[in-house]
Design a protein around this motif. Sequence first.
Motif, PDB file in Angstrom:
ATOM      1  N   SER A  50     -59.539  22.793  49.862  1.00  0.00           N
ATOM      2  CA  SER A  50     -60.663  22.988  48.942  1.00  0.00           C
ATOM      3  C   SER A  50     -60.196  23.482  47.576  1.00  0.00           C
ATOM      4  O   SER A  50     -60.758  23.089  46.550  1.00  0.00           O
ATOM      5  CB  SER A  50     -61.681  23.951  49.537  1.00  0.00           C
ATOM      6  N   VAL A  51     -59.177  24.335  47.550  1.00  0.00           N
ATOM      7  CA  VAL A  51     -58.672  24.859  46.283  1.00  0.00           C
ATOM      8  C   VAL A  51     -58.174  23.713  45.407  1.00  0.00           C
ATOM      9  O   VAL A  51     -58.526  23.614  44.225  1.00  0.00           O
ATOM     10  CB  VAL A  51     -57.544  25.887  46.518  1.00  0.00           C
ATOM     11  N   CYS A  52     -57.360  22.842  45.973  1.00  0.00           N
ATOM     12  CA  CYS A  52     -56.767  21.754  45.196  1.00  0.00           C
ATOM     13  C   CYS A  52     -57.780  20.654  44.881  1.00  0.00           C
ATOM     14  O   CYS A  52     -57.736  20.071  43.793  1.00  0.00           O
ATOM     15  CB  CYS A  52     -55.549  21.197  45.911  1.00  0.00           C
ATOM     16  N   VAL A  53     -58.693  20.363  45.791  1.00  0.00           N
ATOM     17  CA  VAL A  53     -59.737  19.381  45.497  1.00  0.00           C
ATOM     18  C   VAL A  53     -60.548  19.857  44.299  1.00  0.00           C
ATOM     19  O   VAL A  53     -60.791  19.112  43.340  1.00  0.00           O
ATOM     20  CB  VAL A  53     -60.647  19.127  46.719  1.00  0.00           C
ATOM     21  N   ASP A  54     -60.958  21.112  44.339  1.00  0.00           N
ATOM     22  CA  ASP A  54     -61.727  21.696  43.244  1.00  0.00           C
ATOM     23  C   ASP A  54     -60.936  21.635  41.936  1.00  0.00           C
ATOM     24  O   ASP A  54     -61.437  21.169  40.904  1.00  0.00           O
ATOM     25  CB  ASP A  54     -62.090  23.139  43.608  1.00  0.00           C
ATOM     26  N   MET A  55     -59.699  22.088  41.968  1.00  0.00           N
ATOM     27  CA  MET A  55     -58.877  22.159  40.756  1.00  0.00           C
ATOM     28  C   MET A  55     -58.615  20.782  40.161  1.00  0.00           C
ATOM     29  O   MET A  55     -58.766  20.575  38.945  1.00  0.00           O
ATOM     30  CB  MET A  55     -57.544  22.852  41.060  1.00  0.00           C
ATOM     31  N   HIS A  56     -58.213  19.813  40.987  1.00  0.00           N
ATOM     32  CA  HIS A  56     -57.843  18.511  40.444  1.00  0.00           C
ATOM     33  C   HIS A  56     -59.059  17.700  40.018  1.00  0.00           C
ATOM     34  O   HIS A  56     -58.983  16.932  39.046  1.00  0.00           O
ATOM     35  CB  HIS A  56     -56.940  17.766  41.419  1.00  0.00           C
ATOM     36  N   ALA A  57     -60.189  17.879  40.681  1.00  0.00           N
ATOM     37  CA  ALA A  57     -61.422  17.233  40.215  1.00  0.00           C
ATOM     38  C   ALA A  57     -61.819  17.805  38.851  1.00  0.00           C
ATOM     39  O   ALA A  57     -62.210  17.063  37.944  1.00  0.00           O
ATOM     40  CB  ALA A  57     -62.538  17.427  41.230  1.00  0.00           C
ATOM     41  N   ARG A  58     -61.696  19.109  38.694  1.00  0.00           N
ATOM     42  CA  ARG A  58     -61.998  19.739  37.396  1.00  0.00           C
ATOM     43  C   ARG A  58     -61.027  19.259  36.319  1.00  0.00           C
ATOM     44  O   ARG A  58     -61.430  18.999  35.180  1.00  0.00           O
ATOM     45  CB  ARG A  58     -61.949  21.253  37.514  1.00  0.00           C
ATOM     46  N   ASP A  59     -59.746  19.151  36.669  1.00  0.00           N
ATOM     47  CA  ASP A  59     -58.758  18.652  35.711  1.00  0.00           C
ATOM     48  C   ASP A  59     -59.113  17.238  35.251  1.00  0.00           C
ATOM     49  O   ASP A  59     -59.050  16.926  34.057  1.00  0.00           O
ATOM     50  CB  ASP A  59     -57.355  18.649  36.318  1.00  0.00           C
TER      51      ASP A  59
END
Length: 150
Positions: A50-59
């Motif tokens: 979830s951390v990386c999904v959130d971060m990379h979608a935001r990026d």
Amino acid sequence: MEARMKNPAMVLPGAMQALLSLGKAIDQAGLPKVTVDLVLLRASQINGCSVCVDMHARDLRKEGQSDERLFAVAAWRETPYFTDAERAALALAEEVTRLADGGQVSDEVWDAAADHFSETELAAVIMAIANVNLWNRLNATVRQIAGSAW
């Protein structure tokens, strides 16, 4: 939700710097940032990080990517929103991320990626996939919370 502990990369001396250095090397390989972030998002989706999904979608959103592209990453094969090079990178990300499922990177997927990327770029795609898989495993193991600081 509560994390079990701080991210191990922040606890083990030198680990965070090593991972950040790897990220910098990947960034300097000449790949489009959007392609790298699509790969990072897809691997993170597969791994349920979830951390990386959130971060990379935001990026990707910050990079001006459309909602259609963001929403379709998990179903990239069935949509018209991705270039051939992006599709090759996404297919490679899936096969590398799913090695534990008993497969290997197929010649078809490898050849498609090699057709779109130079050797240096291909090395960077592979290293980006490996790096995000490491981050995904760290975050999932200690139950890092999406949107929280480490």
